[in-house]
Scaffold this active site. Sequence first.
Site, short mmCIF file in Angstrom:
data_model
loop_
_atom_site.label_atom_id
_atom_site.label_comp_id
_atom_site.label_asym_id
_atom_site.label_seq_id
_atom_site.Cartn_x
_atom_site.Cartn_y
_atom_site.Cartn_z
CB CYS A 34 -0.78 -0.11 1.30
SG CYS A 34 -1.87 -1.19 1.30
CG ASP A 436 14.15 36.54 -15.91
OD1 ASP A 436 13.97 36.38 -17.02
OD2 ASP A 436 13.30 37.17 -15.20
#
Length: 486
Positions: A34, A436
């Site tokens: 699981c 940037d």
Amino acid sequence: MRMTREACLRAVDGRDRRFDGWFVTAVRTTKIYCRPSCPARTPQSRNMEFYPSAAAAQQAGYRACKRCRPDASPGTPAWNERADATARAMRLISDGVVDRDGVPGLARRLGYSVRQVERLLHTELGAGPLALARAARAQTGRTLIESTSMRMHEIAYSAGFSSLRSFNDCIAQVYGTTPTALRGRTHAGGDRGTVSLRLPYREPFHPDSLFGHLVATAVPGVEEWSEGAYRTTVDLPHGPGIVSLRPAAGHIACTAHLADMRDLSAAVNRCRWLLDLDADPVLVDSQLARDPVLGTLVRSHPGARVPRIIDGPQFAIRAVLGQQISTAAARTHAGRLVRSLGKPLDHPDGTLTHLFPTPEALLDADPSSLAMPESRRRTLFAVAGALANGTLDLRLGADWSGARTALDELPGIGPWTRESILMRALGDPDAFIATDLGVKTSARALGLPGTPGALTKHAEAWRPWRAYAVQYLWAAGDHAVGRMPE
């Protein structure tokens, strides 16, 4: 991240969804494995075993839980965060390289021997490349069973199985049932070239700046925003496709239109890569939030993801086209390139008409037909040449360090272009675009250092998650990249 047994037990006891994908829990008494967050009753600790992958649990004789579906949990964040051979191998296996080229093909891409690859994967994941690829085929098969009306023999072939018998045997072993029984619990339908499914992610998840960036930089003819979904063409191993990705509650709704259903696994893997869905946002945000300024952004909109690109070589060309011009101008240049050199789709859909040009197609073009400064034209053809001859490898699973070195050796590739490519084409979580304009503008507005050198020095504390810091800074500005499109 290697987890101790005690840490695994705590995660299972708390049903902590953050660890879904990090490991699986196998129960000796039921022979079922699981997710850590499975809602079923927690078994006694003495009956639990922990495996680093579903493939390892399957090899040990366990089958997947039908309730929590551990095979469909988000992927392990480590494969996107790390650049070592094991991480590169997992990215390539998820993309279907073993199914297409075998283990020798995987080893060639990594630059290792087959024996070395086997040893690496067994040591860390408890399973070899064939077992890991088999687990991926089983999940692809289940997806096709539950979401299409394809016949079982068609599904077996499309999922990469050599025969219907091997497909049936694998489904029985992995899921403890037959393919027909799986379909009996669902409502399969739709045409055979279309698959709709949910792509899970770890919460928190903030989609605004992620989809905002993808749409603001979308190339006409290749990408579009339509009725609340980002759509893009994609060049897959067996033919072209179109994928549609829509943010929804707790998942991304994905619809893939494929020319060949064998490409489903690769298409899903690339969509997850594009949207950075296997990230661990709690881990990332916990470090970035320590910064007094950046922490405010993190706490207001946690769960940022880094917008990537489905095709690395494509982004390198787009990054060069976007040097020193606005986002709108870069889109215009890229759109012209698509119309003149891109491969037209046999079946256009909406404004999606082409695949982005390959480096080889660009090299065949007349340089004088490209409206850009001569210096940028030289850089564009140098990048295309390096991609075509293999000097520069930006494909999924490429070596980040080698790509950085190769980029630095090309003319006209400065820090902005190099870090943009590392961040969006290769998924380097620590790439940092200090030069940037949007990053610098947001930094100054927030009171952070505004010069690239000073900001880079300040950002040392953000490592190894500086690419996510860039995303938070972009989202803080007033540019369209920070907003969910209308």
